[in-house]
Design a protein around this motif. Structure first.
Motif, short mmCIF file in Angstrom:
data_model
loop_
_atom_site.label_atom_id
_atom_site.label_comp_id
_atom_site.label_asym_id
_atom_site.label_seq_id
_atom_site.Cartn_x
_atom_site.Cartn_y
_atom_site.Cartn_z
N LYS A 14 1.03 -1.19 -0.07
CA LYS A 14 -0.08 -0.04 0.09
C LYS A 14 0.85 1.25 -0.02
O LYS A 14 0.23 2.17 -0.52
N LEU A 41 0.85 4.08 -2.92
CA LEU A 41 0.70 5.46 -2.75
C LEU A 41 2.10 6.43 -3.24
O LEU A 41 1.63 7.29 -3.85
N ARG A 100 3.78 5.60 -5.79
CA ARG A 100 3.68 5.46 -7.11
C ARG A 100 2.77 6.70 -7.73
O ARG A 100 3.08 7.28 -8.23
N ILE A 101 1.53 6.73 -7.18
CA ILE A 101 0.75 7.87 -7.49
C ILE A 101 1.16 9.32 -7.28
O ILE A 101 0.83 10.18 -7.85
N LEU A 147 3.52 10.06 -9.86
CA LEU A 147 2.97 10.50 -11.13
C LEU A 147 2.34 11.77 -10.95
O LEU A 147 2.45 12.66 -11.96
N GLN A 148 1.56 12.03 -9.92
CA GLN A 148 1.15 13.33 -9.77
C GLN A 148 2.27 14.47 -9.82
O GLN A 148 2.05 15.45 -10.52
N PRO A 159 -6.99 13.49 -7.62
CA PRO A 159 -5.73 14.35 -8.12
C PRO A 159 -6.01 14.57 -9.58
O PRO A 159 -6.24 13.72 -10.59
N ALA A 182 -4.16 15.44 -11.94
CA ALA A 182 -3.25 14.72 -13.11
C ALA A 182 -3.45 13.52 -13.33
O ALA A 182 -2.72 13.12 -14.36
N LEU A 183 -4.06 12.68 -12.54
CA LEU A 183 -4.44 11.29 -12.81
C LEU A 183 -5.67 10.88 -13.64
O LEU A 183 -6.30 12.03 -13.91
N GLU A 221 -6.37 5.20 -13.56
CA GLU A 221 -5.15 5.29 -12.77
C GLU A 221 -5.96 5.35 -11.17
O GLU A 221 -5.25 4.51 -10.41
N TRP A 234 -5.35 2.34 -8.50
CA TRP A 234 -4.66 2.43 -7.31
C TRP A 234 -5.73 2.26 -6.27
O TRP A 234 -5.35 1.67 -5.22
N ARG A 270 -5.82 -1.51 -5.36
CA ARG A 270 -4.57 -1.91 -4.96
C ARG A 270 -4.68 -1.91 -3.36
O ARG A 270 -4.32 -2.44 -2.69
N MET A 271 -4.95 -0.58 -3.13
CA MET A 271 -5.21 -0.32 -1.92
C MET A 271 -6.02 -1.00 -0.80
O MET A 271 -5.98 -1.33 0.40
#
Lengths: 253, 251, 293
Positions: A3, A7, A9-10, A13-14, B94, B96-97, B101, B105, B108-109
Motif C-alpha cells: 500500500k 501510494l 507510485r501515484i 505520477l502526480q 488528483p 493529473a491522474l 489510474e 490505485w 490496490r489499496m
C-alpha cells in the motif's frame, strides 16, 4: 508495504505530471547549459565553473521541487478533501506519510539522477573523462534533500500551506550557515554564544553533507565521511518522521 | 452484529473568539445502529453534523467521546476500512491522474490485484459510463463525471458497507438515476448503505430508514413516512417544505 | 464582408502592436544612452568580507569564488587598455576569491599576473604556496618577480632555491638559484644549492656539469678571499688577479673549469668568470690588458 508503494507510485505520477515540475526542469536545464557560456569568462580550468554551477543548480532545483511540488501535493492533501480518498482506505496514518514521502523522494532522486548525467556529460565534452567522484557530492546532497523533505511533511502537519514552505527554506538556510555562525560566535560569551550553540544542535547541519568544493578540487574523501553522512541523515529523517507521525495521527480533518 | 454501530458519539470543537475559549458541539450523544442490508439515509440541514459524523466513522476526525464499530471493529483500526466503500462530499481526485489510474490505485489499496482488479475496473468504468474517457486526466472532468468516478471507486471492492456523503450532488437526472440503481444493486448484493443528504426526494426513493440530525443531535429515526409525516402524493417542493418545518421546530 | 472586416481589424491590431514595441524600444535606447553618462558602477565599489560571503554562499563557496574570480577577470579586461588605471580593487578581489576557495590554484597562478604591483603579485603567490606546498611553479614565479622587476638577486635566489626543493621541478631551477646567489655575492649559498642538486640528480650529464660549476664557485670563493686579504693588507682592492700574484698571495690563477678565465669586476671588486652568462666580462681591450697583467 504494498500500500505504501502504491501510494508512492501515484505521488510520483502526480509530481511528474505537474506543470510546475516541467517549468522548474526547463530553467534548471538552462542554468546548466549556461555553464558552457560562463566558462568562457574564467581564466584557467574551464571545468571548474561547470562543476560548481552544475552542483549548485542541482541542489537549488531539488530544493525548489521540494518547496513547490511537495507543497502542491502535501498542501493540497492537508487543506482540501483530497486526503479523504486516501485516508479512507485501509491504511494507517504512518503508511500515508511513508507513501507520500517515498513518492516525493523518488521524484526528487529521478530528477537529481538526470541532472547528474547531464553535468557529467558536459564535463566529459571538455575533459574527456567521466568524473565519477561528483556522484559522491550528489549522494550526500540527496541525503540533505531527504531531510528537508521530511521537514516539509512535518511542517505541513500543523502549519498552513503558505507558511510551511518558508519554514523549510529557513531550515535550508540555517543548515548551511550554522557551522559558520558557530565559528563566528565561538569566541564570544553570553547570549550570542548560547544562541549559536542552540542553532547548531537543534537544526540539521548541512555543512557536513556538502562536499562540493572538495570534490571539485579532487580532494580525496574517505568512505567513512560518506557512511557517516548517510547515518546522520537516516537518523534525522527517522526522527522527524516519527515526530510528524505523532502530530499527524491526532490531526482532525 | 450490525455492520454499523454508533454509541454516544460526540465531537466538540474548541475555538478562540477574542481571546475567549468557546466550545462547540458539532455532534452530541449520537446513537445509531444500522442493520445488515439496509439503506439508511442520514438527513439534516447544512451544518447539522452529518459530515462530521461521517468523518468520525472514517477515522478522519477523532471523536471526543463515544464508540463506532464498523463491521465489528473499532473505526480507528485501518482494517475496519477494508470493508468500507467511501465517497466524500465533492470528492477531490488528483487532477493529473486518469480515471483508470485512480480506480487501479483504489483497488490496490483495497488489496485487489492482477486480472481480478483489471476486470473489475473495466466493468465499473462501463457501468458509470466513463469508459471513453478512462485515459483522460481528471482535470478535464465535469462535476458529474467526478461524482460518477467517486461512486465507482467506492463500490470497486464490493464493500460490505458503503458510506456516502451527498452521493447525488452535482448529478444530472440520468446520473442520479444511475447512482440510485447502483446503490440498489449494492443492497441486493448484501451491502449496507449509509448515506447523508439534505434532499428529501432523493432519500425517499432509496431509504428503508432515515435519521434526522439537527444541531448535532439525532432528533428522529425511523421510516421516512413516519419521520416526516408523508403521504404518497407529496411533491418534492412540499417535501422540502415539510423538511424545513421539522428542522425549525427542532432547532 | 464580415471576414474582411475581421482581417482589417486584426491588421490594425498588428500594426498597433508593432508601434507599441517600437515605442518601447525607443525609450529603451534612450535610457541606455543616458546611463552611459552616469558614473560607472560595474567596478566593485565595496568588497564583502570573506566570512560574510561564505555565510551567504550557503556552502557553495566554490561557486562564490568562481563568481568573484570572473568579476576580477572582467574588471581587468574592461580597464587594461586605460593607461594609468590603478586597479585598486584587484588584490581585494583575488584575496576574497582565494579566501573563499583556497584550493583554487588558477587564481594564484593567473591572478598574480593581473595585479598592478609586483609586491601584490608576490603576496598572492606566497599565499598560494601555503596551500600548494608541492608546487614548484609558485616559488619559482616569485623568484622571477624578484629578479625581473625588483632586481633583487638575493631574494630571487632564495625563492628559486625553495622551488628547487619541490618535487618535479626542472633542472633549470636549482641552476638559476645558484646563479642568482652568485650574482648576489652569496657564494656559500650558491655552492650549497649546487651540491644539493648534485646529490639528488640521477642524470650523469647534469652531475658532470654541476660538479664543474661547484669547482668554479669554490675557486671563485677562494680567489675572493684572497681579494679581501689584499684589501685588508694594502688598503685597496686589487685591479687584476696578477696583482694578487705580484703580492705573493696567489701562485697561479686556477684553471677555470669551463675553459674561460677569472677576472675582478672593477664595479664591485668581486671575482667573476667570463663564462657566467649573467656576467658582463670586461671589453676586449681590457681583456688583453687583463691577460697581460
Amino acid at each position: 508495504m504494498r500500500k505504501i508503494l502504491a501510494l508512492s507510485r501515484i505521488t510520483f505520477l502526480q509530481g511528474v505530471r505537474s506543470r510546475v515540475f516541467y517549468t522548474l526542469l526547463f530553467f534548471a536545464g538552462l542554468l546548466v547549459l549556461s555553464t558552457v557560456v560562463l566558462n568562457q569568462m574564467t581564466v584557467g580550468d574551464p571545468t571548474k565553473i561547470i562543476q560548481d554551477l552544475g552542483l549548485a543548480t542541482l541542489s537549488l532545483f531539488s530544493l525548489l521541487i521540494i518547496l513547490f511540488i511537495g507543497a502542491q501535493i502535501i498542501g493540497k492533501d492537508m487543506e482540501t478533501r483530497s486526503i479523504y480518498l486516501i485516508l479512507s482506505k485501509p491504511i494507517n496514518r504512518a503508511q500515508y506519510l511513508l507513501g507520500r514521502f517515498l513518492g516525493l523522494l523518488s521524484l526528487l532522486y529521478a530528477n537529481m539522477a538526470a541532472f547528474s548525467i547531464i553535468i557529467l556529460f558536459i564535463l566529459f565534452l571538455y575533459s574527456h573523462t567521466v568524473k565519477w567522484s561528483l556522484l559522491l557530492s550528489v549522494g550526500l546532497t540527496a541525503m540533505e534533500m531527504a531531510i528537508l523533505l521530511a521537514f516539509l511533511l512535518f511542517f505541513f502537519t500543523f502549519m498552513t500551506p503558505t507558511i510551511a514552505p518558508f519554514l523549510v527554506l529557513s531550515v535550508f538556510v540555517i543548515g548551511h550557515t550554522t557551522t559558520e555562525v558557530k565559528a563566528i560566535f565561538a569566541q564570544k560569551e553570553g547570549f550570542y554564544h548560547l544562541f549559536s550553540m542552540a542553532l547548531y544542535y537543534v537544526f540539521p547541519n548541512f555543512d557536513i553533507l556538502s562536499i562540493q568544493t572538495e570534490v571539485v578540487h579532487n580532494v580525496p574523501i574517505p568512505a567513512r565521511h560518506f557512511i557517516y553522512g548517510i547515518g546522520y541523515g537516516l537518523a534525522l529523517i527517522i526522527l522527524i518522521l516519527i515526530l510528524t507521525h505523532l502530530v499527524f495521527r491526532r490531526k482532525d480533518f | 452484529m450490525d455492520p454499523l454501530v454508533i454509541e454516544n458519539l460526540a465531537k466538540r470543537y474548541v475555538t478562540r473568539q477574542r481571546g475567549e475559549k468557546k466550545a462547540v458541539w458539532a455532534v452530541k450523544d449520537l446513537t445509531i445502529s444500522i442493520p445488515h442490508g439496509a439503506i439508511f439515509g442520514f438527513l439534516g440541514p447544512n451544518g447539522a453534523g452529518k459530515t462530521t459524523t461521517i468523518k468520525m466513522m472514517m477515522g478522519l476526525t477523532l471523536p471526543t467521546t463515544g464508540n463506532i464499530l464498523i463491521l465489528g471493529k473499532s473505526q480507528t483500526s485501518p482494517s475496519a476500512r477494508a470493508g468500507i466503500g467511501f465517497l466524500p462530499e465533492n470528492p477531490q481526485f488528483p487532477p493529473a491522474l486518469t480515471a483508470q489510474e485512480v480506480l487501479a490505485w483504489t483497488g490496490r489499496m483495497m488489496g485487489m490485484e492482477g486480472e481480478t482488479l483489471k476486470k473489475r475496473v473495466d466493468a465499473l468504468l462501463a457501468r458509470v459510463r466513463l469508459n471513453e474517457v478512462r485515459h483522460e486526466r481528471i482535470a478535464t472532468f465535469s462535476k458529474g463525471m467526478i461524482q460518477r468516478l467517486g461512486i465507482a471507486q467506492a463500490t470497486l471492492a464490493k464493500p460490505a458497507l458503503l458510506i456516502l456523503d451527498e452521493p447525488l450532488s452535482g448529478l444530472d437526472p440520468p446520473g442520479r438515476q444511475m447512482v440510485t440503481e447502483i446503490l440498489k444493486e449494492a443492497r441486493e448484493e448484501g451491502c449496507t448503505v449509509f448515506f447523508s443528504s439534505h434532499i428529501l426526494s432523493d432519500v425517499r426513493a432509496l431509504c428503508d430508514e432515515v435519521g434526522l440530525i439537527v444541531g448535532g443531535h439525532l432528533v428522529k429515526k425511523g421510516e421516512i413516512e413516519a419521520v416526516f409525516n408523508l403521504s404518497g402524493d407529496d411533491s418534492p417542493a412540499s417535501l422540502d417544505q415539510r423538511f424545513s418545518e421539522i428542522i425549525h421546530t427542532r432547532a | 464582408m464580415k471576414s474582411g472586416k475581421k482581417i482589417v481589424h486584426h491588421l490594425i491590431l498588428f500594426v498597433f502592436a508593432i508601434f507599441l514595441l517600437s515605442v518601447a524600444a525607443f525609450f529603451n535606447q534612450k535610457i541606455t544612452d543616458l546611463r552611459k553618462t552616469y558614473p560607472s558602477f560595474t567596478d566593485p565599489v565595496f568588497l564583502p568580507k570573506a566570512e560574510a560571503l561564505r555565510l551567504v554562499s550557503l556552502d557553495f563557496e566554490g561557486l562564490a569564488a568562481d563568481l568573484v574570480w570572473i568579476k576580477g577577470a572582467l574588471y581587468f579586461g574592461s580597464h587594461y587598455r586605460q593607461r594609468g588605471f590603478r586597479f585598486r580593487w584587484m588584490e581585494g578581489l583575488l584575496n576574497l576569491a582565494t579566501d573563499l576557495d583556497p584550493l583554487y590554484y588558477d587564481i594564484y597562478w593567473y591572478g598574480s599576473s593581473l595585479l598592478p604591483e609586483v609586491h601584490q603579485s608576490i603576496r598572492l603567490l606566497k599565499k598560494g604556496m601555503r596551500y600548494f606546498p608541492d608546487k614548484w611553479e609558485l616559488p619559482q614565479m616569485i623568484g622571477f618577480y624578484y629578479l625581473y622587476y625588483l632586481h633583487d638577486y638575493k631574494s630571487a635566489a632564495k625563492y628559486y632555491e625553495i622551488a628547487s626543493l619541490k618535487p618535479g621541478r626542472p633542472p633549470f631551477v636549482p641552476s638559476l638559484a645558484s646563479r642568482f646567489y652568485t650574482q648576489a655575492g652569496e657564494l656559500d649559498a650558491a655552492i650549497r644549492v649546487l651540491k644539493g642538486f648534485y646529490e639528488t640528480t640521477h642524470r650523469k650529464d647534469l652531475k658532470k656539469e654541476f660538479a664543474l660549476r661547484i669547482t668554479q664557485l669554490e675557486q671563485i670563493k677562494y680567489l675572493q678571499a684572497l681579494v679581501q686579504a689584499y684589501r685588508e693588507s694594502f688598503g685597496a682592492y686589487p685591479a687584476t688577479l696578477k696583482d694578487l700574484q705580484r703580492r705573493g698571495l696567489l701562485n697561479a690563477p686556477p684553471r677555470e673549469p669551463f675553459g674561460g678565465y677569472y677576472f675582478i669586476d672593477p664595479k664591485d671588486h668581486r671575482v667573476k668568470s667570463n663564462t657566467d652568462p649573467l656576467v658582463t666580462p670586461p671589453k676586449k681591450k681590457d681583456e688583453r690588458w687583463q691577460k697581460a697583467n
